[in-house]
Design a protein around this motif. Structure first.
Motif, PDB file in Angstrom:
ATOM      1  N   LEU A 112      -4.050 -23.629   5.516  1.00  0.00           N
ATOM      2  CA  LEU A 112      -5.182 -23.081   4.772  1.00  0.00           C
ATOM      3  C   LEU A 112      -5.533 -21.728   5.374  1.00  0.00           C
ATOM      4  O   LEU A 112      -5.289 -21.486   6.559  1.00  0.00           O
ATOM      5  CB  LEU A 112      -6.417 -24.000   4.849  1.00  0.00           C
ATOM      6  N   ALA A 113      -6.124 -20.867   4.560  1.00  0.00           N
ATOM      7  CA  ALA A 113      -6.577 -19.577   5.067  1.00  0.00           C
ATOM      8  C   ALA A 113      -7.840 -19.178   4.330  1.00  0.00           C
ATOM      9  O   ALA A 113      -7.976 -19.424   3.124  1.00  0.00           O
ATOM     10  CB  ALA A 113      -5.512 -18.504   4.900  1.00  0.00           C
ATOM     11  N   MET A 114      -8.780 -18.581   5.060  1.00  0.00           N
ATOM     12  CA  MET A 114     -10.014 -18.052   4.474  1.00  0.00           C
ATOM     13  C   MET A 114      -9.806 -16.572   4.175  1.00  0.00           C
ATOM     14  O   MET A 114      -9.513 -15.795   5.085  1.00  0.00           O
ATOM     15  CB  MET A 114     -11.181 -18.207   5.452  1.00  0.00           C
ATOM     16  N   VAL A 115      -9.977 -16.180   2.915  1.00  0.00           N
ATOM     17  CA  VAL A 115      -9.797 -14.777   2.541  1.00  0.00           C
ATOM     18  C   VAL A 115     -10.889 -14.373   1.555  1.00  0.00           C
ATOM     19  O   VAL A 115     -11.534 -15.215   0.931  1.00  0.00           O
ATOM     20  CB  VAL A 115      -8.406 -14.534   1.912  1.00  0.00           C
ATOM     21  N   GLY A 116     -11.078 -13.064   1.409  1.00  0.00           N
ATOM     22  CA  GLY A 116     -11.985 -12.558   0.393  1.00  0.00           C
ATOM     23  C   GLY A 116     -11.304 -12.552  -0.961  1.00  0.00           C
ATOM     24  O   GLY A 116     -10.079 -12.421  -1.060  1.00  0.00           O
ATOM     25  N   GLU A 117     -12.075 -12.692  -2.027  1.00  0.00           N
ATOM     26  CA  GLU A 117     -11.488 -12.768  -3.369  1.00  0.00           C
ATOM     27  C   GLU A 117     -10.659 -11.529  -3.708  1.00  0.00           C
ATOM     28  O   GLU A 117      -9.711 -11.598  -4.496  1.00  0.00           O
ATOM     29  CB  GLU A 117     -12.584 -12.956  -4.420  1.00  0.00           C
ATOM     30  N   ALA A 118     -10.983 -10.384  -3.103  1.00  0.00           N
ATOM     31  CA  ALA A 118     -10.243  -9.153  -3.400  1.00  0.00           C
ATOM     32  C   ALA A 118      -8.787  -9.227  -2.949  1.00  0.00           C
ATOM     33  O   ALA A 118      -7.950  -8.450  -3.427  1.00  0.00           O
ATOM     34  CB  ALA A 118     -10.926  -7.957  -2.741  1.00  0.00           C
ATOM     35  N   TRP A 119      -8.467 -10.151  -2.044  1.00  0.00           N
ATOM     36  CA  TRP A 119      -7.090 -10.263  -1.525  1.00  0.00           C
ATOM     37  C   TRP A 119      -6.215 -11.162  -2.392  1.00  0.00           C
ATOM     38  O   TRP A 119      -5.008 -11.232  -2.172  1.00  0.00           O
ATOM     39  CB  TRP A 119      -7.115 -10.791  -0.096  1.00  0.00           C
ATOM     40  N   LEU A 120      -6.788 -11.850  -3.368  1.00  0.00           N
ATOM     41  CA  LEU A 120      -5.998 -12.800  -4.152  1.00  0.00           C
ATOM     42  C   LEU A 120      -4.839 -12.152  -4.914  1.00  0.00           C
ATOM     43  O   LEU A 120      -3.730 -12.706  -4.917  1.00  0.00           O
ATOM     44  CB  LEU A 120      -6.913 -13.562  -5.118  1.00  0.00           C
ATOM     45  N   PRO A 121      -5.022 -10.993  -5.556  1.00  0.00           N
ATOM     46  CA  PRO A 121      -3.871 -10.400  -6.260  1.00  0.00           C
ATOM     47  C   PRO A 121      -2.696 -10.085  -5.334  1.00  0.00           C
ATOM     48  O   PRO A 121      -1.540 -10.277  -5.713  1.00  0.00           O
ATOM     49  CB  PRO A 121      -4.464  -9.119  -6.871  1.00  0.00           C
ATOM     50  N   GLN A 122      -2.980  -9.604  -4.127  1.00  0.00           N
ATOM     51  CA  GLN A 122      -1.900  -9.260  -3.198  1.00  0.00           C
ATOM     52  C   GLN A 122      -1.223 -10.496  -2.628  1.00  0.00           C
ATOM     53  O   GLN A 122       0.004 -10.532  -2.463  1.00  0.00           O
ATOM     54  CB  GLN A 122      -2.451  -8.405  -2.049  1.00  0.00           C
ATOM     55  N   LEU A 123      -2.007 -11.531  -2.332  1.00  0.00           N
ATOM     56  CA  LEU A 123      -1.447 -12.719  -1.687  1.00  0.00           C
ATOM     57  C   LEU A 123      -0.884 -13.726  -2.681  1.00  0.00           C
ATOM     58  O   LEU A 123      -0.175 -14.660  -2.281  1.00  0.00           O
ATOM     59  CB  LEU A 123      -2.537 -13.405  -0.846  1.00  0.00           C
ATOM     60  N   GLY A 124      -1.189 -13.557  -3.965  1.00  0.00           N
ATOM     61  CA  GLY A 124      -0.817 -14.538  -4.978  1.00  0.00           C
ATOM     62  C   GLY A 124       0.607 -15.058  -4.896  1.00  0.00           C
ATOM     63  O   GLY A 124       0.840 -16.271  -4.938  1.00  0.00           O
ATOM     64  N   PRO A 125       1.632 -14.181  -4.765  1.00  0.00           N
ATOM     65  CA  PRO A 125       3.018 -14.672  -4.718  1.00  0.00           C
ATOM     66  C   PRO A 125       3.313 -15.576  -3.528  1.00  0.00           C
ATOM     67  O   PRO A 125       4.312 -16.300  -3.544  1.00  0.00           O
ATOM     68  CB  PRO A 125       3.838 -13.372  -4.626  1.00  0.00           C
ATOM     69  N   ARG A 126       2.464 -15.537  -2.492  1.00  0.00           N
ATOM     70  CA  ARG A 126       2.683 -16.357  -1.297  1.00  0.00           C
ATOM     71  C   ARG A 126       1.886 -17.662  -1.327  1.00  0.00           C
ATOM     72  O   ARG A 126       1.937 -18.427  -0.360  1.00  0.00           O
ATOM     73  CB  ARG A 126       2.280 -15.571  -0.050  1.00  0.00           C
ATOM     74  N   LEU A 127       1.175 -17.902  -2.431  1.00  0.00           N
ATOM     75  CA  LEU A 127       0.279 -19.059  -2.489  1.00  0.00           C
ATOM     76  C   LEU A 127       0.792 -20.100  -3.470  1.00  0.00           C
ATOM     77  O   LEU A 127       1.601 -19.813  -4.346  1.00  0.00           O
ATOM     78  CB  LEU A 127      -1.125 -18.612  -2.898  1.00  0.00           C
ATOM     79  N   GLN A 128       0.282 -21.294  -3.319  1.00  0.00           N
ATOM     80  CA  GLN A 128       0.535 -22.372  -4.256  1.00  0.00           C
ATOM     81  C   GLN A 128      -0.795 -22.799  -4.862  1.00  0.00           C
ATOM     82  O   GLN A 128      -1.865 -22.528  -4.300  1.00  0.00           O
ATOM     83  CB  GLN A 128       1.194 -23.558  -3.554  1.00  0.00           C
ATOM     84  N   PRO A 129      -0.786 -23.460  -6.034  1.00  0.00           N
ATOM     85  CA  PRO A 129      -2.044 -23.965  -6.590  1.00  0.00           C
ATOM     86  C   PRO A 129      -2.782 -24.824  -5.567  1.00  0.00           C
ATOM     87  O   PRO A 129      -2.154 -25.579  -4.811  1.00  0.00           O
ATOM     88  CB  PRO A 129      -1.591 -24.783  -7.802  1.00  0.00           C
ATOM     89  N   PHE A 130      -4.081 -24.708  -5.556  1.00  0.00           N
ATOM     90  CA  PHE A 130      -4.852 -25.388  -4.516  1.00  0.00           C
ATOM     91  C   PHE A 130      -4.810 -26.903  -4.682  1.00  0.00           C
ATOM     92  O   PHE A 130      -4.833 -27.645  -3.693  1.00  0.00           O
ATOM     93  CB  PHE A 130      -6.312 -24.918  -4.547  1.00  0.00           C
ATOM     94  N   GLY A 131      -4.736 -27.379  -5.928  1.00  0.00           N
ATOM     95  CA  GLY A 131      -4.743 -28.829  -6.146  1.00  0.00           C
ATOM     96  C   GLY A 131      -6.144 -29.395  -6.065  1.00  0.00           C
ATOM     97  O   GLY A 131      -7.133 -28.659  -6.012  1.00  0.00           O
ATOM     98  N   ALA A 132      -6.246 -30.721  -6.046  1.00  0.00           N
ATOM     99  CA  ALA A 132      -7.528 -31.424  -5.919  1.00  0.00           C
ATOM    100  C   ALA A 132      -8.544 -30.899  -6.920  1.00  0.00           C
ATOM    101  O   ALA A 132      -9.611 -30.397  -6.532  1.00  0.00           O
ATOM    102  CB  ALA A 132      -8.054 -31.297  -4.497  1.00  0.00           C
ATOM    103  N   PRO A 133      -8.273 -30.992  -8.241  1.00  0.00           N
ATOM    104  CA  PRO A 133      -9.203 -30.445  -9.237  1.00  0.00           C
ATOM    105  C   PRO A 133     -10.603 -31.048  -9.157  1.00  0.00           C
ATOM    106  O   PRO A 133     -11.577 -30.402  -9.551  1.00  0.00           O
ATOM    107  CB  PRO A 133      -8.521 -30.784 -10.572  1.00  0.00           C
ATOM    108  N   GLU A 134     -10.692 -32.259  -8.631  1.00  0.00           N
ATOM    109  CA  GLU A 134     -12.016 -32.885  -8.538  1.00  0.00           C
ATOM    110  C   GLU A 134     -12.957 -32.129  -7.610  1.00  0.00           C
ATOM    111  O   GLU A 134     -14.184 -32.231  -7.733  1.00  0.00           O
ATOM    112  CB  GLU A 134     -11.896 -34.344  -8.076  1.00  0.00           C
ATOM    113  N   LEU A 135     -12.389 -31.352  -6.690  1.00  0.00           N
ATOM    114  CA  LEU A 135     -13.234 -30.588  -5.776  1.00  0.00           C
ATOM    115  C   LEU A 135     -13.885 -29.390  -6.450  1.00  0.00           C
ATOM    116  O   LEU A 135     -14.903 -28.880  -5.985  1.00  0.00           O
ATOM    117  CB  LEU A 135     -12.396 -30.085  -4.587  1.00  0.00           C
TER     118      LEU A 135
END
Length: 288
Positions: free
Chosen positions: A84-107
């Motif tokens: 897991l990593a804590m990031v600011g929302e502005a970093w999501l476009p850059q990091l997107g290719p390195r991420l997977q769906p978070f899962g756990a939709p109930e959360l």
């Protein structure tokens, strides 16, 4: 006396040996080690200590000195070692290719109304890439500019258009955020949908754009500290640790305007292990 082996026995023996060697290598690498902990990465000073201390015993929180360093780790071989990593929302476009769906939709159910903006979720409400866990307000930050600090307290976001600050502002690289700030400078709600109800918006946006030295949501504070501009707009959760380290900086949130929110999110790198659901569920309950 030598023992003869049939072809099947020989292949079986070799197969077992290869398996033992592979298992030994995995054991030495720590992949099967019961003491190996999952890791949560965060920027130093941005992870609430009490909250991180509540992580399960099978987890360890590790800090990085800057968001740039954390992002670099997520985009290199280090990504495989973070869960897991804590990031600011502005970093999501850059990091997107390195991420997977978070899962756990109930959360996400108790958080969707609070987050509102689909950009905060990364992949959208259908397959969220990010779990919003904290927010702060956008603030003005000045480096060695006491006169501008005083003006900002009187004039608020109107200062973004001041002629004296031409080529000094480091503004968010987000048309949505800049538009909301300019709306506030004109006395309108930042959530105004019908922009025709905000006369003068286009002209003020053009003026603010001319005052900006650069638009950068990710490295604004780094640029400011290094002398690239004398004023910046950044989220408070990123600013507070920097204020403690650098006495040249002063942050101001205009009191006359309602706070404009900026989100901090949790993301899962590719190949990350399972998430600590009970820990996150407790966090979500605390936020509702």
């Amino acid at each position: 006396m030598a023992q003869s082996l049939t072809r099947r026995q020989l292949l079986t023996t070799v197969g077992v040996g290869v398996g033992v060697l592979a298992g030994l290598r995995l054991w030495r690498s720590g992949a099967f080690s019961p003491d190996k902990k999952q890791r949560l990465l965060h920027v130093e000073g941005q992870g609430p200590k009490a909250w991180l201390q509540q992580l399960p015993r099978s987890w360890a929180a590790q800090s990085r000195p800057t968001m740039e360093r954390l992002a670099a780790d997520l985009q290199t071989h280090e990504a495989g070692a973070a869960d897991l990593a804590m990031v600011g929302e502005a970093w999501l476009p850059q990091l997107g290719p390195r991420l997977q769906p978070f899962g756990a939709p109930e959360l996400f159910e108790p958080l969707l109304k609070a987050a509102r903006d689909p950009a905060v979720l990364g992949g959208g409400a259908g397959a969220p890439m990010a779990f919003p866990w904290a927010f702060g307000s956008w603030v003005m930050v000045f480096r060695n500019r006491p006169a501008w600090v005083e003006r900002s307290r009187r004039e608020g976001w109107f200062l973004l258009a001041a002629e004296e600050l031409r080529d000094e502002w480091i503004l968010p690289a987000s048309p949505r955020v800049v538009t909301a700030l300019v709306l506030q400078s004109l006395g309108h709600s930042p959530s105004t949908v019908d922009l025709s109800l905000a006369p003068g918006l286009a002209a003020r946006l053009a003026t603010v754009a001319r005052r900006a030295r650069v638009f950068d949501s990710r490295h604004a504070l780094t640029r400011l500290v290094n002398g690239y501009g004398s004023a910046a707009v950044a989220p408070s959760w990123a600013v507070i640790p920097q204020l403690l380290r650098d006495q040249r900086l002063v942050a101001v949130r205009p009191a006359a305007s309602s706070p404009l929110l900026s989100w901090q999110v949790l993301v899962r790198p590719r190949r990350a292990g399972p998430i600590p659901k009970p820990w996150l569920q407790a966090s979500a309950k605390g936020a509702t």
